[in-house]
Design a protein around this motif. Structure first.
Motif, PDB file in Angstrom:
ATOM      1  N   LEU A 164       0.791   4.962   1.380  1.00 55.09           N
ATOM      2  CA  LEU A 164       0.048   5.799   2.315  1.00 55.09           C
ATOM      3  C   LEU A 164       0.437   7.268   2.222  1.00 55.09           C
TER       4      LEU A 164
ATOM      5  N   SER B 182      -6.779  -3.221   6.714  1.00 55.00           N
ATOM      6  CA  SER B 182      -6.960  -2.521   5.441  1.00 55.00           C
ATOM      7  C   SER B 182      -5.676  -1.906   4.900  1.00 55.00           C
TER       8      SER B 182
ATOM      9  N   GLN C 100      -4.597   0.967   5.702  1.00 63.03           N
ATOM     10  CA  GLN C 100      -4.939   2.361   5.460  1.00 63.03           C
ATOM     11  C   GLN C 100      -4.723   3.173   6.731  1.00 63.03           C
TER      12      GLN C 100
ATOM     13  N   ALA D  28       0.858  -1.189   0.000  1.00 64.51           N
ATOM     14  CA  ALA D  28       0.000   0.000   0.000  1.00 64.51           C
ATOM     15  C   ALA D  28       0.890   1.233   0.000  1.00 64.51           C
TER      16      ALA D  28
END
Length: 593
Positions: A463, A530, A532, A461
């Motif tokens: 961020l 997630s 996140q 991911a």
């Protein structure tokens, strides 16, 4: 008012030099009577206040109990109590800044409250109390105390303290995150097993003349003290050791040491290596952790030719094996390692792999990894993991999973996608369940989740708030050369931003890397389900490091003025519980225990 008080503390730290917490001498005060505290709010008053102990000394925790009533004497509930500890007036008459702020709690009796404050320094002090309701109405009062000095180190106020290495060699801070109790202890290494902590200091005392040509003889002892009480325990005597001196030094002994403790705290394991001529000879010993008596000792077979040589001794989770990793180097092209597995009871060799000229072997850089972290994989004995640069410091980082008994790499997971153009910012943390590892680039805010058992890269991911805005070329070059030092941190504070994880594995806490153009931006909260960002604590504040307590509270090292930084304790939701000024130039919080 409470919120403004807690938020304003950061500004106060940046405007004035805070009073040292652990200096035994009393702060400088005027000879006049203490200044009265601020007046109470009209219509509210404090009643039934008690402060215990009545005659406090350094190391005590002041417990303040009180009620708050309105002008008709009705107890007021739902208030938020906060206490601040500040020195009495200085000779200039100025009102000093507080050195400790703590948030209290309501008691079972309606309208009654309690706040606890650690008394870390002798002298004359004001305890400033403030209560606030949901509408922002406040009432304040103050109580004057005189704190008597004590001899020696005060005992711990909790059975589960945090130990934080100081920025000066051979010093640790012992912190009670519930009360702010803080003490400085002497020791180079921290050992922990169960509910016991030891601080160890290695002593090398020369026996006779020492010369660069012929070296000398040193007497080697390891002094142990109790981490909870600070009381000296014993010295493990390892006798006289003949050794050379390091190349380029006139008298520094070429001796390397490492310590470890059995998981049940019953035994200490000691390692030392010495250079004689061009070869290094290594020894290991078992000592009784209760008395320091040497129970068994042996020298490892064979010398290792090297100019630079260092080792680390670890104990397996079940306490049955010792893993000794040694790194060797003669030049950039002649580096290698020796990996030895020993029976923890007999010190017999279970396996040994000697590859002292192996610059391209991933284990050369990964048995003693940089940047780290490293450790054993729970439930996957004997596998270990290391976050490292497998082919030297100029290569891309990787997560290497290796078997010390086989002396082989089991999985090697490239982190090039996470590293990008800023590999020096890659950090990581293993999940408490031992199954997953999270690699994070603290500059670009790229995250990767890796399965520690099969080496699979599960998820990634990005961020970053603006993925197209990485650190500038100058910032990357500057930080690469000079290390990841928080630019606002006091000199000598070598703390890299990093990442840690909640005890239940639900959240990552990321300290974004700072640079010349970005002095710091608090702590990001990342949901591991997630990947996140779900929270941003202390946004805009320069933060140098963070760790998580076993109860899930955060201990954040905030960068202060030129002389003093601060520690803040937050609950998992980011609510400030306590803030205190550090008695020195900083701590290496990322290495806390």
């Amino acid at each position: 008012m409470v919120a403004r008080l807690l938020h304003g503390l950061h500004t106060l730290r940046a405007l004035a030099v805070a009073v040292l917490l652990l200096v035994v001498a009393a702060p400088v005060v005027s000879a006049s009577e203490p200044m009265p505290g601020p007046p109470e709010a009209t219509g509210w008053r404090f009643a039934g206040m008690t402060v215990e102990p009545t005659n406090p000394a350094v190391g005590d925790v002041a417990t303040v109990r009180f009620s708050v009533v309105d002008d008709e004497g009705t107890p007021l509930t739902g208030l938020r109590p906060v206490a601040a500890l500040r020195p009495a007036a200085t000779t200039s008459g100025a009102r000093p800044d507080p050195v400790l702020i703590a948030v209290g709690r309501p008691l079972d009796d309606p309208g009654w409250y309690q706040v606890s404050l650690a008394l870390n320094q002798a002298g004359r002090w004001w305890i400033d109390l403030e209560v606030t309701n949901d509408a922002g109405r406040t009432a304040t009062t103050s109580h004057f105390v005189v704190v008597a000095p004590t001899l020696g180190t005060p005992p711990a106020t909790t059975e589960a303290p945090l130990f934080l290495p100081g920025d000066s060699w051979g010093a640790y801070y012992r912190l009670d995150p519930d009360t702010g109790s803080l003490a400085t202890l002497s020791g180079e290494d921290l050992l922990h097993a169960g509910n016991h902590w030891w601080l160890a200091t290695t002593r090398l005392t020369p026996r006779g003349p020492v010369t660069p040509e012929y070296g000398g003889t040193w007497h080697l002892t390891v002094e142990l003290s109790d981490g909870l009480s600070g009381r000296p325990l014993y010295a493990v005597d390892l006798g006289d050791i003949r050794a050379s001196v390091y190349v380029g030094s006139a008298d520094e002994p070429a001796i390397s040491t490492s310590l470890a403790v059995a998981p049940d705290g019953s035994h200490l394991y000691l390692y030392w290596a010495r250079q004689l001529g061009q070869g290094w000879l290594a020894s290991v010993a078992i000592a009784d952790a209760g008395t320091g008596e040497i129970l068994l000792q042996r020298e490892l077979t064979g010398a290792v030719v090297a100019d630079v040589f260092w080792g680390r001794l670890d104990v397996s989770a079940d306490g049955t094996r010792l893993v000794l990793a040694e790194r060797t180097a003669r030049s950039a092209s002649q580096s290698g390692y020796r990996l030895t597995v020993l029976d923890a009871a007999t010190l017999d060799t279970v396996a040994q792999h000697r590859r002292t000229v192996a610059p391209d072997d991933p284990l050369t850089a990964c048995v003693l990894p940089y940047p780290g972290p490293a450790g054993a994989i729970p439930g996957a004995d004997p596998l270990h993991y290391s976050l490292c640069m497998p082919r030297g410091s100029l290569s891309q980082p990787a997560l290497v999973i290796w078997d010390p008994i086989a002396g082989a790499v089991v999985h090697q997971v490239s982190l090039a996608a996470v590293a990008g153009d800023a590999p020096q910012y890659v950090d990581g943390v293993a999940a408490p369940d031992g199954r997953h590892f999270y690699a994070v680039n603290t500059a670009t805010r790229h995250v990767a989740e890796i399965d520690l058992l099969d080496g699979n890269l599960l998820r990634t991911a990005n961020l970053a708030p603006d993925p197209g805005d990485p650190p500038s070329t100058f910032d990357r070059f500057f930080d690469w050369i000079f290390g990841w030092v928080a630019p606002q941190a006091a000199a000598g504070v070598l703390i890299e931003p990093g990442v840690t994880i909640a005890p239940d594995g639900s959240s990552l806490y990321l300290v974004p890397a700072s640079s010349g153009s970005n002095p710091g931006d608090g702590v990001l909260v990342i949901d591991t389900d997630s990947l996140q960002v779900v929270g941003h604590l202390l946004a805009g504040q320069p933060v140098a490091g963070v760790l998580v307590t076993p109860t899930g509270h955060l201990v954040v090292h905030e960068v202060g003025n030129a002389d003093h930084d601060a520690l803040s304790v937050l609950d998992p939701d980011g609510e400030m519980l306590l803030s205190l000024t550090l008695p020195g130039r900083g701590i290496r919080l990322g290495q806390g225990h």
